[in-house]
Write a protein that holds these residues in place. Structure first.
Motif, PDB file in Angstrom:
ATOM      1  N   LEU A  83      33.628  41.705  33.049  1.00 56.03           N
ATOM      2  CA  LEU A  83      33.229  43.038  33.786  1.00 56.03           C
ATOM      3  C   LEU A  83      32.744  42.804  35.194  1.00 56.03           C
ATOM      4  CD1 LEU A  83      33.004  46.035  33.578  1.00 56.03           C
ATOM      5  CD2 LEU A  83      30.738  45.770  32.486  1.00 56.03           C
ATOM      6  N   ASP A  84      31.966  41.951  35.222  1.00 55.22           N
ATOM      7  CA  ASP A  84      31.384  41.704  36.616  1.00 55.22           C
ATOM      8  C   ASP A  84      32.472  41.342  37.750  1.00 55.22           C
ATOM      9  OD1 ASP A  84      29.239  40.782  38.810  1.00 55.22           O
ATOM     10  OD2 ASP A  84      30.045  39.014  38.240  1.00 55.22           O
ATOM     11  N   TYR A  85      33.460  40.324  37.109  1.00 58.44           N
ATOM     12  CA  TYR A  85      34.459  39.894  38.012  1.00 58.44           C
ATOM     13  C   TYR A  85      35.191  41.068  38.595  1.00 58.44           C
ATOM     14  CZ  TYR A  85      33.793  34.903  37.870  1.00 58.44           C
ATOM     15  OH  TYR A  85      33.199  33.615  37.989  1.00 58.44           O
ATOM     16  N   VAL A  86      35.883  42.006  37.551  1.00 54.90           N
ATOM     17  CA  VAL A  86      36.782  43.074  37.744  1.00 54.90           C
ATOM     18  C   VAL A  86      36.067  43.955  38.576  1.00 54.90           C
ATOM     19  CG1 VAL A  86      38.327  42.355  36.012  1.00 54.90           C
ATOM     20  CG2 VAL A  86      36.587  44.049  35.640  1.00 54.90           C
ATOM     21  N   SER A  87      34.582  44.250  38.473  1.00 55.89           N
ATOM     22  CA  SER A  87      33.940  45.458  39.195  1.00 55.89           C
ATOM     23  C   SER A  87      33.449  44.972  40.299  1.00 55.89           C
ATOM     24  CB  SER A  87      32.597  45.662  38.216  1.00 55.89           C
ATOM     25  OG  SER A  87      33.199  46.059  37.101  1.00 55.89           O
ATOM     26  N   SER A  88      33.652  43.761  40.762  1.00 55.75           N
ATOM     27  CA  SER A  88      33.006  43.391  42.321  1.00 55.75           C
ATOM     28  C   SER A  88      33.919  43.788  43.308  1.00 55.75           C
ATOM     29  CB  SER A  88      33.249  41.938  42.319  1.00 55.75           C
ATOM     30  OG  SER A  88      34.487  41.487  42.079  1.00 55.75           O
ATOM     31  N   VAL A  97      38.157  40.601  41.326  1.00 52.88           N
ATOM     32  CA  VAL A  97      38.533  39.522  41.106  1.00 52.88           C
ATOM     33  C   VAL A  97      39.434  39.616  39.596  1.00 52.88           C
ATOM     34  CG1 VAL A  97      38.173  36.979  40.395  1.00 52.88           C
ATOM     35  CG2 VAL A  97      36.497  38.051  42.020  1.00 52.88           C
ATOM     36  N   PRO A  98      40.814  39.128  40.008  1.00 56.57           N
ATOM     37  CA  PRO A  98      41.734  39.261  38.805  1.00 56.57           C
ATOM     38  C   PRO A  98      41.367  38.320  37.849  1.00 56.57           C
ATOM     39  CG  PRO A  98      42.779  38.265  40.784  1.00 56.57           C
ATOM     40  CD  PRO A  98      41.462  38.793  41.204  1.00 56.57           C
ATOM     41  N   VAL A  99      41.567  38.577  36.484  1.00 60.39           N
ATOM     42  CA  VAL A  99      41.125  37.757  35.378  1.00 60.39           C
ATOM     43  C   VAL A  99      42.322  37.474  34.508  1.00 60.39           C
ATOM     44  CG1 VAL A  99      39.589  37.575  33.384  1.00 60.39           C
ATOM     45  CG2 VAL A  99      38.726  38.610  35.488  1.00 60.39           C
ATOM     46  N   ALA A 154      37.252  50.940  30.043  1.00 60.70           N
ATOM     47  CA  ALA A 154      38.700  51.225  30.260  1.00 60.70           C
ATOM     48  C   ALA A 154      38.972  50.290  31.742  1.00 60.70           C
ATOM     49  CB  ALA A 154      38.930  52.560  30.365  1.00 60.70           C
ATOM     50  N   TYR A 155      38.239  50.557  32.649  1.00 56.91           N
ATOM     51  CA  TYR A 155      38.656  49.887  33.925  1.00 56.91           C
ATOM     52  C   TYR A 155      38.801  48.239  33.925  1.00 56.91           C
ATOM     53  CZ  TYR A 155      38.326  48.527  38.861  1.00 56.91           C
ATOM     54  OH  TYR A 155      38.483  47.740  39.917  1.00 56.91           O
ATOM     55  N   MET A 156      37.897  47.755  33.143  1.00 50.54           N
ATOM     56  CA  MET A 156      37.977  46.213  32.956  1.00 50.54           C
ATOM     57  C   MET A 156      39.108  45.870  32.233  1.00 50.54           C
ATOM     58  SD  MET A 156      35.252  43.796  30.694  1.00 50.54           S
ATOM     59  CE  MET A 156      35.872  44.520  29.260  1.00 50.54           C
TER      60      MET A 156
END
Length: 268
Positions: free
Chosen positions: A197-202, A206-208, A239-241
């Motif tokens: 969640l931290d990566y995709v919300s930054s 950041v793609p995962v 949902a966003y994540m």
């Protein structure tokens, strides 16, 4: 096999670390950063997942001039990264690209690593009853993060993320964007979900890449992603994540395999 390493404080500046890596260690400036997260304990990987992860990771690193960042320990996903470097990496990949960011206080026999500008033989005791970990000998560089504690995992994660963000801001060429960062998830525990969640919300996100079929957190994220696709009532950060993740499904592993996305330590 030798590796460069340095012991750093938990509040070290990312700018100073990158300067060390580029100037003192003379690492080539990365054009891509692959940050690998997952289980710290040993876990089995299905052969197809293991091959896809290993070959895909190293192919991406070598074809783009990427750095690979892990926890650097000789268990779990970091061990799988080391085995991938051994199986598919060239000498150049081994010398420049695999960086372990490891808590100093959990390293087995870490007193052997104390010294300045010397070649230190590293021979871990490997006591099966101990809670300490060994460094993976197939990593080329180590940042050993010291927060003053012993036997405590996780202190390195904040500094690792700061370093990743700082590298992300570095422009490959003056007229271009910064260094792209990609997170790779294999297996993992509950903390991996919040980390994703931290990566995709930054900003920028950041793609995962999540390897479905590797177990635990990775498979849970895959399941939730499928449920979200079917249930539009899921809203907010969850949902966003889930919509931002890129999944590597078992059925698609073959196609992903070819995707191209100052001290010295001597191992016996």
């Amino acid at each position: 096999m030798t590796a460069q390493y340095v012991r750093v404080a938990v509040d070290a500046k990312a700018e100073a670390l990158l300067h060390l890596m580029l100037r003192e260690w003379q690492m080539e400036r990365p054009k891509l950063l692959l940050t690998v997260h997952g289980g710290e304990e040993n876990f089995p990987l299905p052969p197809k997942v293991r091959q896809a992860f290993s070959k895909g990771l190293i192919t991406a690193a070598q074809s783009t001039g990427a750095w690979i960042i892990t926890d650097g320990i000789n268990t779990g996903v970091s061990q799988y990264v080391g085995e991938a470097v051994k199986a598919y990496g060239t000498n150049g990949c081994r010398k420049r690209n695999a960086v372990g960011v490891t808590p100093w206080g959990v390293i087995d026999n870490h007193s052997d690593l104390i010294g300045r500008d010397v070649l230190r033989p590293y021979q871990p005791l490997r006591n099966p009853l101990s809670k300490t970990v060994c460094l993976n000998s197939l990593h080329s560089h180590f940042l050993l993060v010291d927060d003053g504690t012993l036997g405590k995992h996780g202190c390195q994660l904040g500094l690792r993320r700061k370093l990743e963000r700082h590298i992300q801001m570095q422009k490959i060429h003056p007229s271009e964007y910064g260094v792209p960062v990609v997170c790779v998830v294999v297996e993992g525990g509950p903390d991996i979900v919040s980390m994703v969640l931290d990566y995709v919300s930054s900003v920028p996100p950041v793609p995962v890449f999540v390897f479905e079929g590797s177990g635990r957190a990775a498979d849970l994220l895959a399941f939730l992603h499928k449920q979200t696709a079917m249930d539009r009532s899921v809203v907010g950060n969850t949902a966003y994540m889930l919509k931002t993740l890129v999944f590597v499904h078992v059925e698609e592993l073959q196609s992903y395999r070819d995707t191209r996305l100052n001290r010295a330590l001597r191992f016996p």
